[in-house]
Design a protein around this motif. Structure first.
Motif, mmCIF file in Angstrom:
data_model
loop_
_atom_site.group_PDB
_atom_site.id
_atom_site.type_symbol
_atom_site.label_atom_id
_atom_site.label_comp_id
_atom_site.label_asym_id
_atom_site.label_seq_id
_atom_site.Cartn_x
_atom_site.Cartn_y
_atom_site.Cartn_z
ATOM 1 N N SER A 44 -5.122 6.473 6.418
ATOM 2 C CA SER A 44 -3.987 7.427 6.668
ATOM 3 C C SER A 44 -2.572 6.564 7.234
ATOM 4 C CB SER A 44 -4.233 8.585 7.682
ATOM 5 O OG SER A 44 -5.060 9.221 6.910
ATOM 6 N N CYS A 45 -2.799 5.733 8.233
ATOM 7 C CA CYS A 45 -1.657 4.894 8.841
ATOM 8 C C CYS A 45 -1.164 3.860 7.858
ATOM 9 C CB CYS A 45 -2.144 4.351 10.157
ATOM 10 S SG CYS A 45 -2.362 5.575 11.398
ATOM 11 N N GLY A 46 -1.696 3.657 6.544
ATOM 12 C CA GLY A 46 -1.407 2.595 5.847
ATOM 13 C C GLY A 46 -2.030 1.388 5.986
ATOM 14 N N GLU A 47 -3.025 1.306 6.773
ATOM 15 C CA GLU A 47 -3.897 0.054 6.697
ATOM 16 C C GLU A 47 -4.926 0.056 5.579
ATOM 17 O OE1 GLU A 47 -4.307 -0.714 11.412
ATOM 18 O OE2 GLU A 47 -5.468 1.014 10.860
ATOM 19 N N ALA A 48 -5.231 -0.985 5.183
ATOM 20 C CA ALA A 48 -6.308 -1.247 4.333
ATOM 21 C C ALA A 48 -7.531 -1.779 5.217
ATOM 22 C CB ALA A 48 -6.107 -2.400 3.059
ATOM 23 N N VAL A 49 -8.811 -1.107 4.913
ATOM 24 C CA VAL A 49 -10.061 -1.171 5.507
ATOM 25 C C VAL A 49 -10.833 -2.182 4.443
ATOM 26 C CG1 VAL A 49 -12.047 -0.372 6.351
ATOM 27 C CG2 VAL A 49 -9.843 1.028 6.705
ATOM 28 N N VAL A 50 -11.147 -3.205 4.896
ATOM 29 C CA VAL A 50 -12.123 -4.275 4.245
ATOM 30 C C VAL A 50 -13.387 -4.387 4.720
ATOM 31 C CG1 VAL A 50 -12.224 -6.679 3.118
ATOM 32 C CG2 VAL A 50 -9.933 -5.568 3.311
ATOM 33 N N LEU A 51 -14.293 -4.137 4.033
ATOM 34 C CA LEU A 51 -15.702 -4.325 4.475
ATOM 35 C C LEU A 51 -16.373 -5.359 3.694
ATOM 36 C CD1 LEU A 51 -16.682 -0.165 4.666
ATOM 37 C CD2 LEU A 51 -15.866 -1.882 6.403
ATOM 38 N N THR A 52 -16.832 -6.153 4.362
ATOM 39 C CA THR A 52 -17.195 -7.635 3.743
ATOM 40 C C THR A 52 -18.307 -7.117 2.933
ATOM 41 O OG1 THR A 52 -16.363 -8.885 5.670
ATOM 42 C CG2 THR A 52 -18.009 -9.726 3.977
#
Length: 126
Positions: A44-52
């Motif tokens: 929602s804050c514009g961050e990309a969440v990368v899960l290895t």
């Protein structure tokens, strides 16, 4: 003929994870809720969440548009997008137990490399 259900409910998913991890269902449920809350907040804050070795969750903004028939208009809106990592996609294609340990390590290393490249691209775009 046995009918199969291609969907897994939240309750069933949590139950499966609890069984696999040998943790109480209440603990797994709390982790599940916390994970989704954190994921939603970050995206929602514009961050990309990368899960290895799994994939990337990110926000995609869409512009509003006029509806073809009628006088109404669709306002701007945001969509959650998910892009699976190449190593995760490869695991979907076959039985993980049939993959040799060397191949599995190579896939994991490729996934790590892919994540480093994605992180660099995201930093460069910011």
């Amino acid at each position: 003929m046995e009918k199969t259900n291609p969907r897994v409910s939240k309750r069933e998913f949590i139950s499966r994870v609890a069984t696999r991890s040998e943790l109480p269902v209440r603990v797994v449920n709390k982790v599940y809720e916390s994970l989704l809350g954190e994921l939603t907040g970050a995206v929602s804050c514009g961050e990309a969440v990368v899960l290895t070795s799994f994939g990337r969750f990110y926000r995609q903004d869409h512009k509003g548009h006029k509806v073809r028939f009628g006088k109404s208009k669709v306002d701007d809106y945001v969509v959650l997008k998910f892009s699976a990592s190449s190593s995760f996609n490869r695991r979907l294609g076959g039985d993980e137990d049939s993959i040799s340990p060397e191949t599995h390590r190579a896939i994991e290393d490729a996934g790590e490399f892919e994540n480093v490249i994605e992180d660099r691209e995201l930093r460069a775009a910011s």
